[in-house]
Design a protein around this motif. Sequence first.
Motif, PDB file in Angstrom:
ATOM      1  N   LEU A  78      88.858  -5.145 -92.087  1.00  0.00           N
ATOM      2  CA  LEU A  78      89.645  -4.445 -93.241  1.00  0.00           C
ATOM      3  C   LEU A  78      88.663  -4.541 -94.509  1.00  0.00           C
ATOM      4  CD1 LEU A  78      92.847  -6.330 -93.000  1.00  0.00           C
ATOM      5  CD2 LEU A  78      92.249  -4.038 -91.669  1.00  0.00           C
ATOM      6  N   ASP A  79      88.059  -3.583 -95.053  1.00  0.00           N
ATOM      7  CA  ASP A  79      87.266  -3.645 -96.213  1.00  0.00           C
ATOM      8  C   ASP A  79      88.066  -3.373 -97.387  1.00  0.00           C
ATOM      9  OD1 ASP A  79      84.857  -3.643 -97.863  1.00  0.00           O
ATOM     10  OD2 ASP A  79      83.632  -2.231 -96.570  1.00  0.00           O
ATOM     11  N   GLU A  80      88.168  -4.287 -98.031  1.00  0.00           N
ATOM     12  CA  GLU A  80      89.047  -4.541 -99.330  1.00  0.00           C
ATOM     13  C   GLU A  80      90.382  -3.650 -99.289  1.00  0.00           C
ATOM     14  OE1 GLU A  80      87.518  -3.842-103.080  1.00  0.00           O
ATOM     15  OE2 GLU A  80      85.421  -4.475-102.447  1.00  0.00           O
ATOM     16  N   PHE A 128      88.329   1.443 -93.922  1.00  0.00           N
ATOM     17  CA  PHE A 128      86.941   1.735 -94.503  1.00  0.00           C
ATOM     18  C   PHE A 128      87.226   1.495 -96.128  1.00  0.00           C
ATOM     19  CE2 PHE A 128      84.009   4.090 -91.774  1.00  0.00           C
ATOM     20  CZ  PHE A 128      84.762   4.110 -90.920  1.00  0.00           C
ATOM     21  N   GLN A 129      86.382   1.077 -96.944  1.00  0.00           N
ATOM     22  CA  GLN A 129      86.395   0.864 -98.420  1.00  0.00           C
ATOM     23  C   GLN A 129      87.058   2.094 -98.937  1.00  0.00           C
ATOM     24  OE1 GLN A 129      82.984  -1.035 -99.934  1.00  0.00           O
ATOM     25  NE2 GLN A 129      84.088  -1.821-101.597  1.00  0.00           N
ATOM     26  N   SER A 130      86.212   3.448 -98.682  1.00  0.00           N
ATOM     27  CA  SER A 130      86.687   4.501 -99.166  1.00  0.00           C
ATOM     28  C   SER A 130      87.860   5.193 -98.488  1.00  0.00           C
ATOM     29  CB  SER A 130      85.558   5.224 -98.985  1.00  0.00           C
ATOM     30  OG  SER A 130      85.289   5.658 -97.465  1.00  0.00           O
ATOM     31  N   LYS A 184      78.582  -7.008 -97.516  1.00  0.00           N
ATOM     32  CA  LYS A 184      79.902  -7.259 -96.939  1.00  0.00           C
ATOM     33  C   LYS A 184      80.324  -6.040 -96.133  1.00  0.00           C
ATOM     34  CE  LYS A 184      82.048  -7.929-100.920  1.00  0.00           C
ATOM     35  NZ  LYS A 184      81.274  -7.743-101.962  1.00  0.00           N
ATOM     36  N   THR A 185      80.035  -5.140 -96.687  1.00  0.00           N
ATOM     37  CA  THR A 185      80.320  -3.636 -95.907  1.00  0.00           C
ATOM     38  C   THR A 185      79.308  -3.564 -94.641  1.00  0.00           C
ATOM     39  OG1 THR A 185      81.385  -2.742 -97.994  1.00  0.00           O
ATOM     40  CG2 THR A 185      80.725  -1.226 -95.921  1.00  0.00           C
ATOM     41  N   THR A 186      78.127  -3.763 -95.112  1.00  0.00           N
ATOM     42  CA  THR A 186      77.031  -3.692 -94.116  1.00  0.00           C
ATOM     43  C   THR A 186      77.311  -4.673 -92.746  1.00  0.00           C
ATOM     44  OG1 THR A 186      75.541  -3.632 -95.967  1.00  0.00           O
ATOM     45  CG2 THR A 186      74.509  -3.862 -93.719  1.00  0.00           C
TER      46      THR A 186
HETATM   47 MG   LIG Z   1      81.714  -2.979 -99.543  1.00  0.00          MG
END
Ligand SMILES: [Mg+2]
Lengths: 375, 272
Positions: free
Chosen positions: A171-173, A95-97, A56-58
Amino acid sequence: MAQTVFAPWEDPNEKPLIQFKNVTKRFGDFTAIDNLSQDIYTREFFALLGPSGCGKTTMMRMLAGFENPTEGQILIAGQDMAHVPPNERAVNMMFQSYALFPHLSVWENIAFGLKRMKMPTDQLTNRVEEMLRLTRLTKFAKRKPHQISGGQRQRVALARSLARAPKLLLLDEPLGALDKKLREETQFELMDIQEKTGTTFVIVTHDQEEAMTVASRVAVMDEGRIMQVATPAKIYEEPNSVYVADFIGDVNIIQGKAQKTSADGYDIHWADGHEPFHAKTSLGLADGQTGFIAIRPEKITVSADKPEGAMNAVKGQIVDIAYLGNMSTYHVKIPGGLVIKAQAANTRRLSRRAFTWEDEVWLSWTLTAGSVLSE
Amino acid sequence: MRRFTWFNATALTLGFAFLYLPMLILVIYSFNASKLVTVWAGFSTKWYGELINNDAFLDAAWVTVQVGVVSSTFATVLGTMAAYVLVRVGRFPGRTLFSGMIYAPLVMPEVITGLSLLLLFIGIGLDRGIFTIILAHTTFSMCYVSVVVSSRLVSFDKSLEEAALDLGCSPFTAFRLVTLPIIAPAVISGWLLAFTLSLDDLVIASFTAGPSATTLPIKIFSAVRLGVSPEINALSTIMIGIVAVGVITASIVSKRAAVKQQQDEQAAARAT
Ligand SMILES: [Mg+2]
Ligand SMILES: Nc1ncnc2c1ncn2[C@@H]1O[C@H](COP(=O)(O)OP(=O)(O)OP(=O)(O)O)[C@@H](O)[C@H]1O
């Protein structure tokens, strides 16, 4: 409903905003995205769902421009993005982070992207204030990222990516660290923003309820491939594979041998000596082929006696009951050892009429309640 | 738990005595009233006074400071750039070779570095003077800067740069506005390290200095050959002071700021 349904993917004249064309992404000899083709349309709220590590993130990172596809093409608004650097794309990513700038205050973090747009100061101030209000961070504007909580950081990240009002927002999570109430509010806020600005959203989530609430379409992914793309309702009601059915919500899977009985009717022989289950599907199954019935717990009726004229009925014994307040889930063991989950609304408070452990009950469902799947 | 024992105390004392006794003696004798280095004749600061009137020493000191400031600034710019490329630009052909080569001067005998630079300067017909010393010092101290900066960059969260790019920065702006402020403590301590190294250096400077410019260490070294004068003790004391301040500041700056920054960064990067 009188209003026209938003479904640009069904309109052949509609031009997609994002096109993945046979995109493959490899890291070394590991394939993270495997020959993926997908169109996403303007104003969509496209949700990516899938287990951890499925890519997903990729996918997001390729849209944002941090990774290039190993093979294939990504088009945004018809333009091949292969050589467009991230800073020249009308795309913003959360970002997820979070990736908040540790040396800048919350205010400056949100203003960062606006300053790059050379926005006039008063306009910029207004915009930042607006974002702060939206994400309820006004009180924390002067703090540094390490001086606020995890959920607040997540909101800063969200505000920062929203601030530039991009055409496409990734939007990543985005809401994982928020409590349920704030999460729901933010979901509606997002939908509202989308309504107002016409932004296209691609959102990664682990929370299928969230995907169901916000998404125009949901893509269920596994190991770098999209297993099914459909509206939330369709993906829930008509999953195309056991994998998707299992991934979205609770489901009972009954395996058996298929036998064609009419144009679209099948019998699934699930155990020797028992009457087969009957179901309908447009899927073409060969006689004797392994077929699965996927049926949601809430579509199964629990009763003490065999219901008259039920298409599918089977007797079993209650092995467990999960009381969920408004509902109860009965775990019923049927011949052959399979445990079927059935859900019943607790409409009455008469607890003495409810079934209890070890009770023999009948489970029944209609011809169309379950979907027949071949894999 | 480790406890304080007599053995520990003795070891510590011996170790420090070994390290600092010579310097201590030098410092003490710089305040000696007598002209004879080995005979104590009471406290005096007159050698410091005389130093101020010694033009040769002052010139050399001025050259040393200029060389130090300019070369460590160049070294910091180049070293940071080298570190950035080596850490960031993932894989490119010859990367291992490059990263090996940038650290090689660290272990290279100074005599060889000095000699090779001398040959180069002669080869290209560059007159030796302050400019050549600056070049030489830049060359060897940029490796140190690069080591310091790259160890910081390794732990730097790359997604911060990506976020900056995503928000519309060009790669250079992203570096200037995000990366640089965050790694600043490492860059500053790299600069201080380079500056101290440049102040210290005798070997490379003596190869690359010319008649028009000498550095303080060279001056001291050649003066000492004619006999140690209390003036030199005074001068050395001042240098010890400067270097000590430099090194201590460098370590404090890098320790405190780097630790804090890294905590901030980690805190900001992780959810809860
Ligand atoms: Mg991810
Ligand atoms: N830079 C990289 N180098 C090597 N492998 C990578 C790299 N980035 C991602 N991968 C691999 O690609 C796969 C997909 O990663 P990705 O981050 O897209 O997963 P994800 O679906 O976002 O998972 P999660 O839900 O845990 O965030 C993973 O198996 C991951 O290990």
